[in-house]
Structures are given as C-alpha cells and as structure tokens.
Design a protein around this motif. Sequence first.
Motif, mmCIF file in Angstrom:
data_model
loop_
_atom_site.group_PDB
_atom_site.id
_atom_site.type_symbol
_atom_site.label_atom_id
_atom_site.label_comp_id
_atom_site.label_asym_id
_atom_site.label_seq_id
_atom_site.Cartn_x
_atom_site.Cartn_y
_atom_site.Cartn_z
ATOM 1 N N LEU A 68 -84.896 -17.864 45.985
ATOM 2 C CA LEU A 68 -83.777 -18.015 45.060
ATOM 3 C C LEU A 68 -84.189 -18.941 43.931
ATOM 4 O O LEU A 68 -84.870 -19.944 44.155
ATOM 5 N N SER A 69 -83.766 -18.597 42.733
ATOM 6 C CA SER A 69 -84.068 -19.422 41.573
ATOM 7 C C SER A 69 -82.787 -19.746 40.824
ATOM 8 O O SER A 69 -81.836 -18.965 40.841
ATOM 9 N N CYS A 70 -82.800 -20.881 40.164
ATOM 10 C CA CYS A 70 -81.636 -21.312 39.389
ATOM 11 C C CYS A 70 -82.138 -22.019 38.139
ATOM 12 O O CYS A 70 -82.968 -22.929 38.233
ATOM 13 N N ALA A 71 -81.630 -21.594 37.005
ATOM 14 C CA ALA A 71 -82.026 -22.200 35.739
ATOM 15 C C ALA A 71 -80.811 -22.831 35.079
ATOM 16 O O ALA A 71 -79.753 -22.201 34.982
ATOM 17 N N ALA A 72 -80.976 -24.063 34.641
ATOM 18 C CA ALA A 72 -79.901 -24.788 33.983
ATOM 19 C C ALA A 72 -80.136 -24.822 32.480
ATOM 20 O O ALA A 72 -81.250 -25.099 32.029
ATOM 21 N N SER A 73 -79.101 -24.552 31.733
ATOM 22 C CA SER A 73 -79.175 -24.650 30.281
ATOM 23 C C SER A 73 -78.349 -25.841 29.829
ATOM 24 O O SER A 73 -77.406 -26.238 30.516
ATOM 25 N N GLY A 74 -78.671 -26.415 28.683
ATOM 26 C CA GLY A 74 -77.955 -27.581 28.195
ATOM 27 C C GLY A 74 -78.867 -28.773 28.090
ATOM 28 O O GLY A 74 -79.980 -28.779 28.608
ATOM 29 N N SER A 75 -78.388 -29.807 27.446
ATOM 30 C CA SER A 75 -79.229 -30.969 27.153
ATOM 31 C C SER A 75 -79.047 -32.110 28.141
ATOM 32 O O SER A 75 -79.717 -33.134 28.041
ATOM 33 N N ILE A 76 -78.171 -31.944 29.112
ATOM 34 C CA ILE A 76 -77.919 -33.011 30.079
ATOM 35 C C ILE A 76 -78.934 -32.904 31.203
ATOM 36 O O ILE A 76 -79.112 -31.843 31.799
ATOM 37 N N PHE A 77 -79.585 -34.037 31.524
ATOM 38 C CA PHE A 77 -80.522 -34.023 32.640
ATOM 39 C C PHE A 77 -79.751 -34.112 33.950
ATOM 40 O O PHE A 77 -78.900 -34.981 34.142
ATOM 41 N N LEU A 78 -80.070 -33.216 34.849
ATOM 42 C CA LEU A 78 -79.394 -33.167 36.137
ATOM 43 C C LEU A 78 -80.157 -34.016 37.139
ATOM 44 O O LEU A 78 -81.290 -33.693 37.511
ATOM 45 N N ASP A 79 -79.544 -35.105 37.568
ATOM 46 C CA ASP A 79 -80.220 -36.015 38.492
ATOM 47 C C ASP A 79 -80.530 -35.344 39.817
ATOM 48 O O ASP A 79 -81.610 -35.493 40.373
ATOM 49 N N ALA A 80 -79.583 -34.628 40.334
ATOM 50 C CA ALA A 80 -79.768 -33.931 41.605
ATOM 51 C C ALA A 80 -79.486 -32.454 41.391
ATOM 52 O O ALA A 80 -78.575 -32.087 40.654
ATOM 53 N N MET A 81 -80.272 -31.643 42.022
ATOM 54 C CA MET A 81 -80.047 -30.193 42.016
ATOM 55 C C MET A 81 -80.191 -29.690 43.435
ATOM 56 O O MET A 81 -80.833 -30.334 44.279
ATOM 57 N N GLY A 82 -79.581 -28.571 43.695
ATOM 58 C CA GLY A 82 -79.703 -28.051 45.054
ATOM 59 C C GLY A 82 -78.918 -26.788 45.262
ATOM 60 O O GLY A 82 -78.498 -26.128 44.300
ATOM 61 N N TRP A 83 -78.725 -26.488 46.543
ATOM 62 C CA TRP A 83 -78.064 -25.251 46.930
ATOM 63 C C TRP A 83 -77.037 -25.513 48.039
ATOM 64 O O TRP A 83 -77.329 -26.247 48.994
ATOM 65 N N TYR A 84 -75.888 -24.911 47.884
ATOM 66 C CA TYR A 84 -74.892 -24.794 48.924
ATOM 67 C C TYR A 84 -74.820 -23.321 49.305
ATOM 68 O O TYR A 84 -75.286 -22.457 48.587
#
Length: 114
Positions: A20-36
């Motif tokens: 599974l892949s997930c791409a984030a768009s936008g200028s905010i840095f995401l401190d934590a990323m993950g999956w539910y």
Amino acid sequence: QVQLVESGGGLVQPGGSLRLSCAASGSIFLDAMGWYRQAPGKQRELVASITGEGITNYADSVKGRFTISRDNAKQTVNLQINSLKPEDTAVYYCYGAALTKTYWGQGTQVTVSS
C-alpha cells in the motif's frame, strides 16, 4: 491543507502480499504518518505508524508481517503487507499528523480470500 491519496489495495489470496502506498500533497510537514484499518462491524484500529525520525510502531497482530516506511522528502508512506490472513480484510486508511491536526486518506480496500 493536506490531501492524502492511497493506492495498492486489492484482492489477494491468503499468504499473499500487497504494498500500500500513500502520497501527501501540501506544504505542511507531517510529523507522524501511518495506517489504520477498519473491518466490517469493527472499530478502526491502528496498524502501523512511523515518525519523521523513522521510529515505527505496529499493532501486535501485524508484527513480523507488515513493514512501514516513509520518504520524508516526498511525504509518502508505504505499507508492505506479507503473509496476509483473511482477518486482515479491511479498508486501510492512510493518515498524517501535524501539530494538532490529523489528515486522512479516502481508504483502500484489502480483501484476503481464496
């Protein structure tokens, strides 16, 4: 604003693998990323998470089978799923957290069935 787009779900036989892949768009840095994930009739549960420093956390039910990774520069997070079981069937949601806000993807279906 941040948008998360998942890909990679599908139908797989028990014992199989998916990525599974997930791409984030936008200028905010995401401190934590993950999956539910959320199975029919069940509450959404945390599967795996990873911080910007690479610290990972896994649900006990997936340890040794799932591997989470991220690319901070691209703000992508991946989930390698091996040795799939029927009980892994669920909608998998990508998330990203920054400061006090959490962003969610639309979800991708993973079905494990023979």
